[in-house]
Scaffold this motif. Structure first.
Motif, PDB file in Angstrom:
ATOM      1  N   ALA A  22       0.830  -1.202   0.000  1.00  0.00           N
ATOM      2  CA  ALA A  22       0.000   0.000   0.000  1.00  0.00           C
ATOM      3  C   ALA A  22       0.867   1.256   0.000  1.00  0.00           C
ATOM      4  CB  ALA A  22      -0.923  -0.013   1.213  1.00  0.00           C
ATOM      5  N   THR A  23       1.931   1.237   0.776  1.00  0.00           N
ATOM      6  CA  THR A  23       2.827   2.393   0.836  1.00  0.00           C
ATOM      7  C   THR A  23       3.498   2.623  -0.513  1.00  0.00           C
ATOM      8  OG1 THR A  23       3.232   1.958   3.175  1.00  0.00           O
ATOM      9  CG2 THR A  23       4.785   3.405   2.050  1.00  0.00           C
ATOM     10  N   ALA A  24       3.902   1.565  -1.175  1.00  0.00           N
ATOM     11  CA  ALA A  24       4.540   1.700  -2.492  1.00  0.00           C
ATOM     12  C   ALA A  24       3.563   2.284  -3.505  1.00  0.00           C
ATOM     13  CB  ALA A  24       5.046   0.342  -2.963  1.00  0.00           C
ATOM     14  N   ARG A  25       2.317   1.838  -3.464  1.00  0.00           N
ATOM     15  CA  ARG A  25       1.323   2.384  -4.394  1.00  0.00           C
ATOM     16  C   ARG A  25       1.055   3.858  -4.107  1.00  0.00           C
ATOM     17  NH1 ARG A  25      -3.067  -2.404  -5.560  1.00  0.00           N
ATOM     18  NH2 ARG A  25      -1.524  -3.895  -6.272  1.00  0.00           N
ATOM     19  N   CYS A  26       0.969   4.206  -2.835  1.00  0.00           N
ATOM     20  CA  CYS A  26       0.763   5.605  -2.456  1.00  0.00           C
ATOM     21  C   CYS A  26       1.955   6.454  -2.865  1.00  0.00           C
ATOM     22  CB  CYS A  26       0.530   5.722  -0.953  1.00  0.00           C
ATOM     23  SG  CYS A  26      -1.023   4.995  -0.398  1.00  0.00           S
ATOM     24  N   ALA A  27       3.159   5.925  -2.712  1.00  0.00           N
ATOM     25  CA  ALA A  27       4.360   6.658  -3.107  1.00  0.00           C
ATOM     26  C   ALA A  27       4.361   6.906  -4.615  1.00  0.00           C
ATOM     27  CB  ALA A  27       5.611   5.891  -2.685  1.00  0.00           C
ATOM     28  N   ARG A  28       3.850   5.962  -5.384  1.00  0.00           N
ATOM     29  CA  ARG A  28       3.749   6.144  -6.834  1.00  0.00           C
ATOM     30  C   ARG A  28       2.779   7.288  -7.144  1.00  0.00           C
ATOM     31  NH1 ARG A  28       6.426   6.444 -10.887  1.00  0.00           N
ATOM     32  NH2 ARG A  28       7.393   4.492 -10.373  1.00  0.00           N
ATOM     33  N   ILE A  29       1.684   7.386  -6.412  1.00  0.00           N
ATOM     34  CA  ILE A  29       0.721   8.471  -6.602  1.00  0.00           C
ATOM     35  C   ILE A  29       1.376   9.811  -6.276  1.00  0.00           C
ATOM     36  CG2 ILE A  29      -1.429   9.465  -5.721  1.00  0.00           C
ATOM     37  CD1 ILE A  29      -2.397   6.552  -5.289  1.00  0.00           C
ATOM     38  N   VAL A  30       2.135   9.853  -5.180  1.00  0.00           N
ATOM     39  CA  VAL A  30       2.834  11.079  -4.776  1.00  0.00           C
ATOM     40  C   VAL A  30       3.840  11.483  -5.849  1.00  0.00           C
ATOM     41  CG1 VAL A  30       4.452  12.036  -3.092  1.00  0.00           C
ATOM     42  CG2 VAL A  30       2.489  10.701  -2.309  1.00  0.00           C
ATOM     43  N   THR A  31       4.577  10.532  -6.375  1.00  0.00           N
ATOM     44  CA  THR A  31       5.558  10.825  -7.417  1.00  0.00           C
ATOM     45  C   THR A  31       4.871  11.362  -8.671  1.00  0.00           C
ATOM     46  OG1 THR A  31       7.009   9.094  -6.579  1.00  0.00           O
ATOM     47  CG2 THR A  31       7.410   9.833  -8.827  1.00  0.00           C
ATOM     48  N   ASP A  32       3.736  10.776  -9.031  1.00  0.00           N
ATOM     49  CA  ASP A  32       2.992  11.259 -10.192  1.00  0.00           C
ATOM     50  C   ASP A  32       2.495  12.690  -9.982  1.00  0.00           C
ATOM     51  OD1 ASP A  32       3.438   8.860 -11.466  1.00  0.00           O
ATOM     52  OD2 ASP A  32       1.448   8.029 -11.023  1.00  0.00           O
ATOM     53  N   GLU A  33       2.073  13.010  -8.753  1.00  0.00           N
ATOM     54  CA  GLU A  33       1.655  14.377  -8.438  1.00  0.00           C
ATOM     55  C   GLU A  33       2.823  15.348  -8.636  1.00  0.00           C
ATOM     56  OE1 GLU A  33      -0.099  14.861  -4.549  1.00  0.00           O
ATOM     57  OE2 GLU A  33      -1.271  13.040  -4.789  1.00  0.00           O
ATOM     58  N   TYR A  34       3.993  14.953  -8.151  1.00  0.00           N
ATOM     59  CA  TYR A  34       5.173  15.806  -8.285  1.00  0.00           C
ATOM     60  C   TYR A  34       5.514  16.038  -9.757  1.00  0.00           C
ATOM     61  CZ  TYR A  34      10.017  17.291  -8.411  1.00  0.00           C
ATOM     62  OH  TYR A  34      11.171  17.969  -8.698  1.00  0.00           O
ATOM     63  N   VAL A  35       5.504  14.982 -10.540  1.00  0.00           N
ATOM     64  CA  VAL A  35       5.839  15.097 -11.962  1.00  0.00           C
ATOM     65  C   VAL A  35       4.847  16.019 -12.666  1.00  0.00           C
ATOM     66  CG1 VAL A  35       5.941  13.796 -14.133  1.00  0.00           C
ATOM     67  CG2 VAL A  35       7.042  12.890 -12.091  1.00  0.00           C
ATOM     68  N   LYS A  36       3.577  15.877 -12.335  1.00  0.00           N
ATOM     69  CA  LYS A  36       2.550  16.708 -12.956  1.00  0.00           C
ATOM     70  C   LYS A  36       2.763  18.182 -12.591  1.00  0.00           C
ATOM     71  CE  LYS A  36      -2.421  17.229 -13.374  1.00  0.00           C
ATOM     72  NZ  LYS A  36      -3.735  16.761 -12.932  1.00  0.00           N
ATOM     73  N   GLN A  37       3.017  18.462 -11.319  1.00  0.00           N
ATOM     74  CA  GLN A  37       3.246  19.844 -10.902  1.00  0.00           C
ATOM     75  C   GLN A  37       4.507  20.420 -11.547  1.00  0.00           C
ATOM     76  OE1 GLN A  37       3.119  20.649  -6.712  1.00  0.00           O
ATOM     77  NE2 GLN A  37       1.032  19.844  -6.498  1.00  0.00           N
ATOM     78  N   ARG A  38       5.527  19.614 -11.666  1.00  0.00           N
ATOM     79  CA  ARG A  38       6.769  20.094 -12.282  1.00  0.00           C
ATOM     80  C   ARG A  38       6.546  20.421 -13.761  1.00  0.00           C
ATOM     81  NH1 ARG A  38      12.093  20.667 -11.094  1.00  0.00           N
ATOM     82  NH2 ARG A  38      13.475  20.552 -12.892  1.00  0.00           N
ATOM     83  N   GLU A  39       5.796  19.570 -14.469  1.00  0.00           N
ATOM     84  CA  GLU A  39       5.506  19.834 -15.877  1.00  0.00           C
ATOM     85  C   GLU A  39       4.713  21.127 -16.037  1.00  0.00           C
ATOM     86  OE1 GLU A  39       3.532  16.334 -17.267  1.00  0.00           O
ATOM     87  OE2 GLU A  39       5.408  15.216 -17.524  1.00  0.00           O
ATOM     88  N   GLU A  40       3.729  21.325 -15.159  1.00  0.00           N
ATOM     89  CA  GLU A  40       2.934  22.551 -15.215  1.00  0.00           C
ATOM     90  C   GLU A  40       3.803  23.772 -14.914  1.00  0.00           C
ATOM     91  OE1 GLU A  40      -0.306  21.930 -12.522  1.00  0.00           O
ATOM     92  OE2 GLU A  40      -1.263  20.469 -13.836  1.00  0.00           O
ATOM     93  N   ALA A  41       4.727  23.652 -13.968  1.00  0.00           N
ATOM     94  CA  ALA A  41       5.615  24.762 -13.635  1.00  0.00           C
ATOM     95  C   ALA A  41       6.535  25.089 -14.806  1.00  0.00           C
ATOM     96  CB  ALA A  41       6.432  24.422 -12.390  1.00  0.00           C
ATOM     97  N   GLU A  42       7.018  24.069 -15.496  1.00  0.00           N
ATOM     98  CA  GLU A  42       7.897  24.300 -16.646  1.00  0.00           C
ATOM     99  C   GLU A  42       7.139  24.964 -17.784  1.00  0.00           C
ATOM    100  OE1 GLU A  42       9.572  20.478 -17.451  1.00  0.00           O
ATOM    101  OE2 GLU A  42      11.071  20.658 -15.868  1.00  0.00           O
ATOM    102  N   LYS A  43       5.863  24.589 -17.956  1.00  0.00           N
ATOM    103  CA  LYS A  43       5.060  25.216 -19.009  1.00  0.00           C
ATOM    104  C   LYS A  43       4.741  26.675 -18.679  1.00  0.00           C
ATOM    105  CE  LYS A  43       2.814  21.027 -20.647  1.00  0.00           C
ATOM    106  NZ  LYS A  43       1.555  20.261 -20.717  1.00  0.00           N
TER     107      LYS A  43
END
Length: 126
Positions: A22-43
């Motif tokens: 469960a922790t690994a799956r949640c960590a994947r969700i957190v990582t995806d959130e970070y990637v999405k925010q970083r892409e939006e910041a770069e745009k």
């Protein structure tokens, strides 16, 4: 000593293996959130170095500064994420639905022996 403890996270309902999954799956969700925010910041960057804010200031501090697993554990402890146990036989039912229906096996030797006469015709014409 680690905080929160395993007993606090599982509340006696789950074992360590289920908690780690469960922790690994949640960590994947957190990582995806970070990637999405970083892409939006770069745009959002316009290319002007004087007026643009640094990318780091546009990303959520929690996602930027903490490890994904630590954030996932904190969210599980705070109740933002809930561990759910699947009913028994859940994954077997998924596999049965995904399996395609297979017809009788095809004998490739038989097909090539009977069907492809184009090579014979080409050699007769030459």
């Amino acid at each position: 000593m680690l905080y929160p403890t395993i007993n606090e996270l599982t509340k006696g309902d789950f074992n360590r293996y289920e908690l780690s999954l469960a922790t690994a799956r949640c960590a994947r969700i957190v990582t995806d959130e970070y990637v999405k925010q970083r892409e939006e910041a770069e745009k959002a960057q316009t290319g002007n170095k004087e007026t643009d804010k640094p990318i780091n200031t546009l990303i959520n501090k929690e996602l930027r500064d903490e490890k994904a697993v630590r954030t996932a554990i904190r969210r599980i402890h705070d109740g933002e994420y809930v561990i759910v146990r699947r009913p028994e036989g859940y994954f077997e039912s998924l596999r049965k639905e995904e399996e395609p229906e297979v017809e009788a096996p095809i004998d490739l030797k038989k097909i090539f022996a009977e069907g492809d006469d184009s090579e014979d015709e080409a050699s007769e014409e030459a």
